[in-house]
Motif scaffolding. Structure first.
Motif, PDB file in Angstrom:
ATOM      1  N   TYR A   9      32.738  47.640  31.824  1.00 34.76           N
ATOM      2  CA  TYR A   9      33.796  47.288  30.877  1.00 34.76           C
ATOM      3  C   TYR A   9      34.008  48.441  29.907  1.00 34.76           C
ATOM      4  CZ  TYR A   9      33.594  42.535  32.683  1.00 34.76           C
ATOM      5  OH  TYR A   9      33.656  41.433  33.511  1.00 34.76           O
ATOM      6  N   GLY A  47      40.747  44.162  26.846  1.00 33.68           N
ATOM      7  CA  GLY A  47      40.936  44.248  28.295  1.00 33.68           C
ATOM      8  C   GLY A  47      42.105  43.449  28.828  1.00 33.68           C
ATOM      9  N   GLU A  52      42.419  41.925  32.483  1.00 38.53           N
ATOM     10  CA  GLU A  52      41.162  41.197  32.322  1.00 38.53           C
ATOM     11  C   GLU A  52      41.373  39.947  31.476  1.00 38.53           C
ATOM     12  OE1 GLU A  52      38.223  45.116  32.494  1.00 38.53           O
ATOM     13  OE2 GLU A  52      38.311  43.907  30.681  1.00 38.53           O
ATOM     14  N   ARG A 132      37.371  39.441  36.084  1.00 35.22           N
ATOM     15  CA  ARG A 132      36.718  40.077  34.935  1.00 35.22           C
ATOM     16  C   ARG A 132      37.084  39.335  33.647  1.00 35.22           C
ATOM     17  NH1 ARG A 132      34.909  45.277  35.788  1.00 35.22           N
ATOM     18  NH2 ARG A 132      35.653  46.075  33.795  1.00 35.22           N
ATOM     19  N   ARG A 134      35.860  38.734  29.510  1.00 35.26           N
ATOM     20  CA  ARG A 134      35.035  39.077  28.352  1.00 35.26           C
ATOM     21  C   ARG A 134      34.952  37.856  27.442  1.00 35.26           C
ATOM     22  NH1 ARG A 134      36.704  45.298  26.740  1.00 35.26           N
ATOM     23  NH2 ARG A 134      37.429  45.960  28.810  1.00 35.26           N
TER      24      ARG A 134
END
Length: 227
Positions: A9, A47, A52, A132, A134
Motif C-alpha cells: 500500500y 487509495g 482501492e 484492496r 484500507r
C-alpha cells in the motif's frame, strides 16, 4: 483471498512513509492536538482515487463530518469506494451519502461494530481494485472510555487478524497521553508497527512522524504534510 503476493500500500509524496505490505496493521500514536487522526484519515482514504476501498470505524465524528474531512483534505477521494461505521451516536439515520454507511448506537457495542465491519468489508472487497481495502479506526482511545482493556485488546486483535487474512491495511489511531505506558504497549501488540506523530516546532510541515517496527522505513523524525 488474493492470488500471489499483492502489491504494498502506497501513500502520497508528502508522507515520508514507504509502501507498507499487505496484511499489516499500524498504530498511529499522537496527542489530540497533533495531526495524528488527520494522518489516519489520509492514509486510509487516499487509495480510493485509484480504485482501492476505505473502511472507517468512526467513534468521535459523524459519517457526514468524516466524509467532509476526507474530501476537504483530498478532493480526489472517491466516496463510492468507502464504507463508514458511525459509532458517534449523533444524527443516526439522517445522512444521505454515496458511501456505504452503518450505524452503531454506542461505542460499547463492540459486537455490533465487529458485525458491521464484516458486512461492510465483504461488500467492499469484490467492488474495489483487487480486493484492496484500507481500514481506519478513529480511535482506540475513544473506545477505551466505554469498554475494559481486555475487551478492547481482543477487539483490536480480531480486526487486525481479519485485515491480515484479507491482505488489507489497518491504521488505528490512539492518543498515548490518555493512557499509561502499559496500556499503550498492550494495544500495540495488536499491530505490526507504530507511527508516532508530534507537532513540528519550526517549519511549514503539518507535523513530524517516525515509524517503528516496520521494515524499510526512514529512521528518525521526518516532517510531513497532509493534502
Amino acid at each position: 483471498m488474493s492470488q500471489g503476493v499483492p502489491d504494498s500500500y502506497e501513500f502520497g509524496d508528502d508522507l515520508p512513509i514507504e509502501p507498507i505490505g499487505p496484511g499489516t496493521t499500524v498504530l498511529v500514536a499522537g496527542p489530540a492536538l497533533t495531526p495524528a487522526e488527520d494522518l489516519v484519515r489520509s492514509m486510509t482514504a487516499s487509495g480510493t482515487s485509484s480504485g482501492e476501498g476505505a473502511l472507517f470505524i468512526s467513534t468521535n465524528m459523524t459519517c457526514k463530518r468524516l466524509l467532509q474531512s476526507c474530501q476537504r483534505g483530498d478532493p480526489t477521494v472517491d466516496p463510492t469506494h468507502m464504507g463508514i461505521i458511525d459509532c458517534s451516536g449523533q444524527d443516526i439515520g439522517q445522512t444521505q451519502a454515496e458511501a456505504k454507511i452503518k450505524y452503531v448506537s454506542t461505542q460499547s457495542d463492540l459486537t455490533g461494530i465487529g458485525m458491521n465491519f464484516s458486512a461492510l468489508y465483504e461488500s467492499l472487497y469484490p467492488a474495489v481494485s483487487e480486493g484492496r481495502v484500507r481500514t481506519g479506526l478513529i480511535s482506540l482511545s475513544s473506545l477505551s472510555m466505554y469498554v475494559d482493556m481486555r475487551a478492547l485488546f481482543q477487539f483490536a486483535q480480531t480486526l487486525s487478524g481479519r485485515i491480515d487474512s484479507a491482505d488489507g491495511l489497518g491504521v488505528f489511531a490512539i492518543d498515548p497521553t490518555t493512557h499509561d505506558t502499559k496500556t499503550v504497549n498492550t494495544l500495540s501488540q495488536a499491530a505490526d508497527g507504530r507511527i508516532e506523530v508530534r507537532d513540528q516546532e519550526d517549519g511549514d510541515a503539518d507535523g513530524e512522524l517516525r515509524v517503528r517496527g516496520l521494515p524499510d522505513q526512514p529512521s528518525g523524525w521526518q516532517p510531513f504534510s497532509l493534502p
